[in-house]
Design a protein around this motif. Structure first.
Motif, PDB file in Angstrom:
ATOM      1  N   ASP A 246       0.819  -1.216   0.000  1.00 46.37           N
ATOM      2  CA  ASP A 246       0.000   0.000   0.000  1.00 46.37           C
ATOM      3  C   ASP A 246       0.852   1.265   0.000  1.00 46.37           C
ATOM      4  OD1 ASP A 246       1.037  -0.184   2.508  1.00 46.37           O
ATOM      5  OD2 ASP A 246      -0.864   0.024   3.576  1.00 46.37           O
ATOM      6  N   GLY A 247       2.107   1.149  -0.438  1.00 45.18           N
ATOM      7  CA  GLY A 247       2.989   2.304  -0.508  1.00 45.18           C
ATOM      8  C   GLY A 247       3.922   2.201  -1.695  1.00 45.18           C
ATOM      9  N   CYS A 248       4.833   3.167  -1.803  1.00 46.13           N
ATOM     10  CA  CYS A 248       5.837   3.183  -2.869  1.00 46.13           C
ATOM     11  C   CYS A 248       5.215   3.222  -4.268  1.00 46.13           C
ATOM     12  CB  CYS A 248       6.788   1.988  -2.767  1.00 46.13           C
ATOM     13  SG  CYS A 248       7.751   1.968  -1.234  1.00 46.13           S
ATOM     14  N   GLY A 249       4.006   3.728  -4.357  1.00 44.42           N
ATOM     15  CA  GLY A 249       3.348   3.813  -5.657  1.00 44.42           C
ATOM     16  C   GLY A 249       2.733   2.524  -6.129  1.00 44.42           C
ATOM     17  N   THR A 250       2.653   1.508  -5.248  1.00 41.13           N
ATOM     18  CA  THR A 250       2.048   0.233  -5.622  1.00 41.13           C
ATOM     19  C   THR A 250       0.558   0.433  -5.896  1.00 41.13           C
ATOM     20  OG1 THR A 250       3.638  -0.909  -4.217  1.00 41.13           O
ATOM     21  CG2 THR A 250       1.704  -2.155  -4.933  1.00 41.13           C
ATOM     22  N   LYS A 251       0.088  -0.178  -6.968  1.00 44.05           N
ATOM     23  CA  LYS A 251      -1.317  -0.056  -7.354  1.00 44.05           C
ATOM     24  C   LYS A 251      -1.982  -1.423  -7.269  1.00 44.05           C
ATOM     25  CE  LYS A 251      -0.283   3.672 -10.603  1.00 44.05           C
ATOM     26  NZ  LYS A 251      -0.350   4.121 -12.028  1.00 44.05           N
TER      27      LYS A 251
END
Length: 722
Positions: free
Chosen positions: A406-411
């Motif tokens: 849910d972070g680092c630009g994860t989609k």
């Protein structure tokens, strides 16, 4: 047209049928995208079929035999359309066939067509690779109008960069069966452009084409041998319709709609999405017809007055589809069609990762270990994830990264029944830098099967229409000027000036000075049986949401309750004639229109009225819902608002003559009504005692509770994608 086939077929289990008429036997459209198979030097190909069949939608259970390379694509979101009036659906499948192939294919009991393709094999001298045949995008069934010339551009692509040309199929070459060329259809071969001259009677016609690819010659070389590398079939249908509207009235694509022939590059497990926007002044858009790849999501169709939009999205999961995937769409109204527009999805080819690569998916994060010895000339300091704030660590042999789901630009995207978390490791350079050095793009994905996808955090659910607007009821009432629930606005009315042409605007000042007494007396021409000259049309709703607004797209009146012949009162939110004025009120959830009955088309003693209504809430408190009858209207008004379904409501019979004498003394208005309870309007009986200072003869007011006849399109729906 009677045709008898004496051609061999390579499809087992299919029966060759005699075709009685082309209307019964032909598909409404067909393309075949061909991928030569390297395993046998291109002597066999994987043929990807896309066919448009008339309703009822056929079953594909006989296309594939056990043990052969053949797959029928599942259709969780089938492509369907209602125009032309016969209705249609799309069927898609792939099958491994010889590079030179001909067959008669049956889809269900009502669609049968002949296919011929010649895909080589041809080894290209400039690259030593197998030639890739041309790709042609299949538009929805084409529509045109009698005496209205029209151009239809076919969108074509070629993976080898070859020149693509189109020509009519030739029966003597075995490319089609009974395929006469129509005198009213012209073809620009070099541009793959069809031209309809307009000189055709109303009816449905079928067009059989062949698309060929040629090695592009230098411009100075004007002599070519004319031999095509390959040829693939293209079948189209054209429905010519009668119409009384102008030849330039078609809906038009606007706003952020992707440009024709544009290409969207798609990485593995990447989601691409876009919005198709249309504006149609003469008629509202009834549907956005789409033909695209399997699992193309279409949602959020909205049609309010002249504006319409549809959102589309596609997630690249593991698939056996061709590398180039076209998406074609067109807006259909009752009698018009926009210019079909096609865009392309390009599935990027990915190289095999070096041995030792590890991508681990854990409960809350994923980790990557990547050997870098095989990545020559890649600058490791330029590599980053979707978010540059997350570290990428490397040494002389390996690169490592660990990042949360849910972070680092994860989609998170949905592909079929799977939930997929995606990120991308890629080379990022300053925008000002132009470099010829190699770069790296590495998609990273963690796939979670359906059985493990739990919890509402994986779904985005929009509130339903009922949750947003409550239990909605919309109805029509008719009252004399100065009477009814909005009498405080109709006694001394102000009329909306921006609905009016300049001449009517100047007259408005005189109209606004009318008092309640004069308004009532001017509404009748005499005693019992005399014709009423003015009535106020009220559109009302029980919605109690404070910020809700009513939007009226159209109203029509007719002498008969079946509305077989009707006259517009409002069209696309604008007043259709000088016989109607909108009364300005402070009530956002109701509308009042004053009808000049001396100018309406109804000649009898009764009329019926039907209106199309939406309720709307703007997403920002500082904004308003769209005003359909203004030049400032734009697609942004659809994006910034939430709408209900479109409700079509009808009145009962409205008396246009005085039916009862006026009371001898003033009394409060009392209304008794019998309402309709079915989609077939029943008679509405209404009596009313009107209070007027002049004691003029009473005129019948008609009150009818509106019955929802058609829910045209639902704009609030559950979405499980984004």
């Amino acid at each position: 047209m009677v045709c008898r086939f004496k051609l061999s077929t390579l499809l087992q289990g299919l029966t060759l049928l005699s075709l009685v008429t082309s209307h019964e036997a032909s598909s409404l459209g067909l393309t075949v995208h061909v991928t030569p198979l390297k395993s046998d030097g291109g002597n066999t190909v994987r043929a990807h079929f896309t066919a448009i069949a008339p309703d009822p939608c056929p079953d594909l259970s006989g296309l594939c035999s056990e043990g052969e390379d053949c797959e029928v694509y599942k259709t969780p979101l089938p492509f369907t359309g209602t125009k032309p009036n016969s209705g249609w659906c799309v069927r898609q499948w792939h099958k491994t066939v010889p590079s030179k192939y001909s067959a008669t294919i049956s889809l269900g009991s009502n669609t049968e067509f002949y296919v011929y393709l010649n895909a080589g094999p041809t080894v290209r001298a400039n690259s030593g690779r197998l030639n890739q045949p041309a790709y042609v995008a299949l538009p929805p069934p084409l529509r045109a109008r009698v005496n209205c010339p029209h151009h239809f551009h076919l969108s074509v692509k070629d993976l080898d960069g070859d020149k693509v040309q189109c020509r009519f199929a030739r029966e003597d070459e075995g490319e089609c069966v009974s395929c006469p060329q129509h005198s009213f259809i012209e073809l620009d071969k070099a541009r793959c452009m069809l031209s309809f001259t307009g000189k055709a009677a109303a009816g449905q016609y079928f067009i059989y084409l062949v698309a060929e690819d040629f090695i592009p010659a230098p411009r100075i070389n004007y002599i070519t041998d004319g031999s095509a590398l390959s040829s693939v079939p293209v079948h189209l249908s054209l429905t010519v319709e009668e119409s009384s509207s102008s030849c330039i009235d078609e809906p038009m694509a606007t706003g952020s709609t992707p440009e024709e022939d544009s290409v969207l590059f798609v990485l593995p497990f990447q989601e691409v999405k876009f919005t198709a926007n249309f504006i149609s002044q003469p008629e509202s858009v009834a549907e956005v017809a789409v033909v695209g790849p399997p699992a193309l999501y279409r949602t959020g169709f909205t049609s309010i007055g002249p504006l319409a939009k549809m959102d589309m999205a596609w997630v690249r999961s593991e698939n056996n589809l061709s590398r180039l995937l076209p998406i074609c769409f067109a807006a259909n109204t009752q009698s018009l069609q926009s210019e079909p527009r096609c865009i392309w999805l390009y599935q990027r080819e990915m190289r095999t990762l070096p041995a030792g690569t590890e991508l681990k998916c854990e409960n809350t994060e994923m980790s990557l270990v990547l050997p870098i010895t095989s990545f020559k000339d890649i600058k490791l300091e330029e590599l980053q994830l979707n978010s540059p704030t997350c570290p990428v660590i490397y040494n002389s042999t390996h690169l490592t990264a660990r990042f949360s789901l849910d972070g680092c630009g994860t989609k998170a995207v949905h592909a079929g029944t799977e939930l997929i978390f995606t990120n991308t490791l890629q080379s990022v350079r300053p925008y000002t830098m132009v470099s010829r050095e190699p770069s790296l793009i590495l998609p990273l994905a963690c796939r979670i099967p359906e059985t493990q996808v739990k919890g509402p955090q994986y779904k985005i659910t929009l509130p339903t229409e009922k949750e947003t607007f409550g239990e909605i009821r919309v109805w029509i009432e008719f009252h004399l000027p100065g009477e009814g629930p909005l009498s405080k606005y109709t006694r001394s009315p102000r009329f909306r000036s921006d609905f009016l042409p300049p001449v009517r605007s100047r007259r408005q000042a005189e109209t606004e000075s009318v008092t309640n007494s004069s308004a009532a007396s001017n509404s009748t021409d005499g005693g019992l049986g005399s014709r009423i000259s003015q009535l106020d049309l009220h559109l009302l709703t029980n919605c109690s949401v404070a910020r809700a607004e009513m939007i009226v797209s159209s109203c029509i009146e007719s002498e008969t309750e079946d509305f077989e012949e009707s006259t517009p009162i409002l069209n696309q939110g604008c007043l259709a004639s000088n016989s109607t004025l909108e009364v300005v009120t402070e009530e956002t959830k109701s509308k009042v229109y004053r009808l000049d009955l001396s100018s309406v088309g109804t000649q009898g003693s009764t009329m019926y009225v039907q209106c199309t209504v939406n309720l709307c809430i703007s997403t920002m408190p500082s904004q308003k819902c769209p005003d359909l009858c203004t030049r400032a209207i734009s697609q942004r008004t659809l994006i910034g608002s939430v709408f209900t379904s479109s409700y079509t409501v009808r009145s009962g019979p409205v008396s246009l003559v005085v039916t009862t004498p006026a009371p001898t003394t003033a009394s409060n208005t009392a209304i008794t009504t019998t309402t309709k309870t079915s989609s077939t309007p029943a008679a509405t009986t209404t009596t009313a005692s009107a209070t007027t200072t002049s004691h003029a003869p009473e005129q019948a007011s008609s009150v009818a509770t509106g019955v929802i006849l058609t829910s045209i399109s639902v704009f609030l729906q559950k979405v499980v994608l984004y």
